[in-house]
Design an enzyme around this catalytic site. Structure first.
Site, mmCIF file in Angstrom:
data_model
loop_
_atom_site.group_PDB
_atom_site.id
_atom_site.type_symbol
_atom_site.label_atom_id
_atom_site.label_comp_id
_atom_site.label_asym_id
_atom_site.label_seq_id
_atom_site.Cartn_x
_atom_site.Cartn_y
_atom_site.Cartn_z
ATOM 1 N N ASP A 269 0.817 -1.204 0.000
ATOM 2 C CA ASP A 269 0.000 0.000 0.000
ATOM 3 C C ASP A 269 0.857 1.262 0.000
ATOM 4 O O ASP A 269 1.973 1.273 0.534
ATOM 5 C CB ASP A 269 -0.913 0.023 1.225
ATOM 6 C CG ASP A 269 -2.001 -1.039 1.168
ATOM 7 O OD1 ASP A 269 -2.223 -1.594 0.078
ATOM 8 O OD2 ASP A 269 -2.616 -1.300 2.220
ATOM 9 N N ASN A 270 0.303 2.324 -0.564
ATOM 10 C CA ASN A 270 1.014 3.603 -0.584
ATOM 11 C C ASN A 270 1.393 4.065 0.823
ATOM 12 O O ASN A 270 2.448 4.657 1.031
ATOM 13 C CB ASN A 270 0.162 4.680 -1.255
ATOM 14 C CG ASN A 270 -0.102 4.393 -2.713
ATOM 15 O OD1 ASN A 270 0.580 3.571 -3.331
ATOM 16 N ND2 ASN A 270 -1.085 5.057 -3.276
#
Length: 478
Positions: A269-270
């Site tokens: 995930d970012n």
């Protein structure tokens, strides 16, 4: 052809929840509560028509929906204006309201020329969009949704009439479905013929943190076939649908002075930091994907949880819908995907100080103040999107700073039975009642975190630890 334009619903072209806005020519964004409710709950798109450029110009706007986005839309609507367009760089620090345009080319010519004319954008800005990977094309416009009006369906049928398509040499030998497949536009002078569909992400998702990082210091290892990077939180591994420029792969390539771009082999995930493997060749991309499929790649994570959890294996089942938030159930549900992780350690640590939280833009999600958090080492047994975040929240131990899942965990704790798939779930008298409960449960979740949460991919290894790499200290220990 008349001068009619059709708004193509963004949900046609995307697998995630999106919010809609009206065209740039109208110079405002509008969203009714009913349309938004239908869009969020049932993915029901809305359409509208306008006149434009003596062409069939399909227009829509889309974005990852959040409360902040809705506020931005309202603010833009009240000012009745859009930003003045110049260049995509330097990267703005503020979020721009979402805008994605869908066009059908009426006259053949360079793609740059058509977009500039249709959307009234300066050439340098459109050139930047193409460099960012924010412009797509397909030979044939996609099918409108069931909610389309008779006029919109008429327009679509006219531009995709079999007799019209038969005259286009570019689609001979292709099915309509094949001709509707989208590809990135890579050159500003690329020729587009009449009938070509274009999707333009006028406001790409931006990653300002890319410009704050010393990327050379984040390189863990450089091998002949791959590079291991300690990914910073608030960045994308390989870019997004509308932005391949501001990505870890791009900035790591430049930091190392490589002539060939690095390629992604897997994602995190970012908002997660830690180890990621970037391939130096297409061949190694395939090799590493094979290792993942064969379960030869082992990943360990550190999670900063708001409550303690016992060691051992935790099992849930995830709804097989590619949309955030990811819903999980403690009980088996047919068709849902099994999620398993093993908590190997759980130790008490100080809660991050306000200065550390500010430095990494860790969000205050409403969790009651406490002096301690709990650092858990996790062996990820199945790799599902948002798996650790969703499972910890389901155990009422959401990750620090997780603005998407922590609000739901707080709601579940204050109102047992709110989660229709949780430990205290109610019995429903009908499917419609359960569906309403699911919609209400989704509404308890917040928006995706802007930068960092308490999660780090601390270790990655493969081939029985022949290749073994660790990240640096997580942000909360700094």
């Amino acid at each position: 052809m008349g001068s009619v334009a059709v708004t193509v619903a963004s949900m046609l072209f995307s697998g995630v929840c999106r919010s809609l806005a009206t065209p740039a020519v109208a110079r405002s964004f509008r969203m009714s509560r009913a349309a938004l409710r239908n869009h969020q709950n049932k993915n029901a798109p809305s359409w509208c028509c306008r006149s434009s450029y003596n062409s069939y110009t399909a227009i829509a706007a889309e974005s990852e929906f959040s409360k902040t986005d809705a506020e931005n839309l309202t603010a833009t609507s009240s000012s009745n204006s859009l930003p003045k367009y110049d260049r995509l760089l330097p990267c703005p620090l503020h979020k721009t309201p979402p805008r994605v345009e869908h066009l059908v080319v009426s006259e053949g010519g360079p793609v740059l020329e058509h977009i500039c004319k249709a959307l009234e954008l300066p050439p340098l800005y459109v050139t930047d969009l193409i460099q960012f990977g924010a412009v797509y094309y397909a030979l044939v416009c996609p099918q409108p949704p069931p909610s389309a009006t008779e006029e919109q369906i008429r327009v679509f049928k006219e531009v995709t009439e079999p007799s019209v398509l038969r005259q286009r040499a570019s689609i001979k030998g292709k099915t309509v479905r094949e001709a509707q497949k989208t590809f990135r536009v890579t050159h500003a002078d690329q020729f587009v013929e009449p009938g070509t569909y274009l999707r333009v992400h006028v406001h790409p998702k931006r990653f300002p943190r890319c410009y704050e990082i010393d990327w050379r210091s984040r390189i863990i290892s450089v091998a002949e076939s791959y590079v291991v990077l300690d990914k910073p939180a608030g960045t994308s591994v390989g870019g997004t649908t509308d932005n391949i420029e501001e990505s870890c792969a791009t900035f790591a390539t430049r930091a190392l002075g490589l002539t060939a771009p690095l390629m992604t082999t897997h994602q995190i995930d970012n908002c997660t930091e830690g180890c990621v493997v970037l391939a130096r060749t297409k061949e190694y991309c395939s090799v590493f994907h094979g290792k993942i499929r064969e379960k030869k790649v082992k990943k360990l994570y550190l999670a900063l949880a708001s409550s303690p959890l016992p060691t051992g294996i935790i099992t849930h089942y995830m709804r097989p819908i590619n949309m955030a938030p990811r819903l999980i159930s403690e009980d088996f549900i047919k068709g849902w995907l099994m999620c398993q992780l093993e908590i190997q350690e759980c130790r008490k640590v100080p809660w991050p100080t306000p200065s550390i939280q500010d430095k990494y833009c860790v969000e205050d999600c409403g969790w009651p103040y406490q002096d301690f958090a709990y650092e858990c080492k996790i062996n990820l047994l199945t790799g599902r999107t948002h798996q650790i975040r969703a499972q910890f929240a389901a155990c009422r131990a959401p990750l620090v700073g997780d603005s998407m899942y922590m609000p739901a965990a707080i709601g579940d704790m204050s109102n047992p039975g709110l989660n229709p798939f949780g430990k205290y779930k109610r019995d429903f008298s009908s499917e419609s009642e359960k569906e309403t409960a699911v919609v209400n449960w989704i509404a308890q979740h917040g928006k995706e975190p802007g930068v960092a949460i308490g999660l780090q991919a601390c270790q990655i290894s493969w081939d029985d630890d022949d290749h073994f790499y660790e990240s640096g200290s997580p942000w909360w220990r700094c």
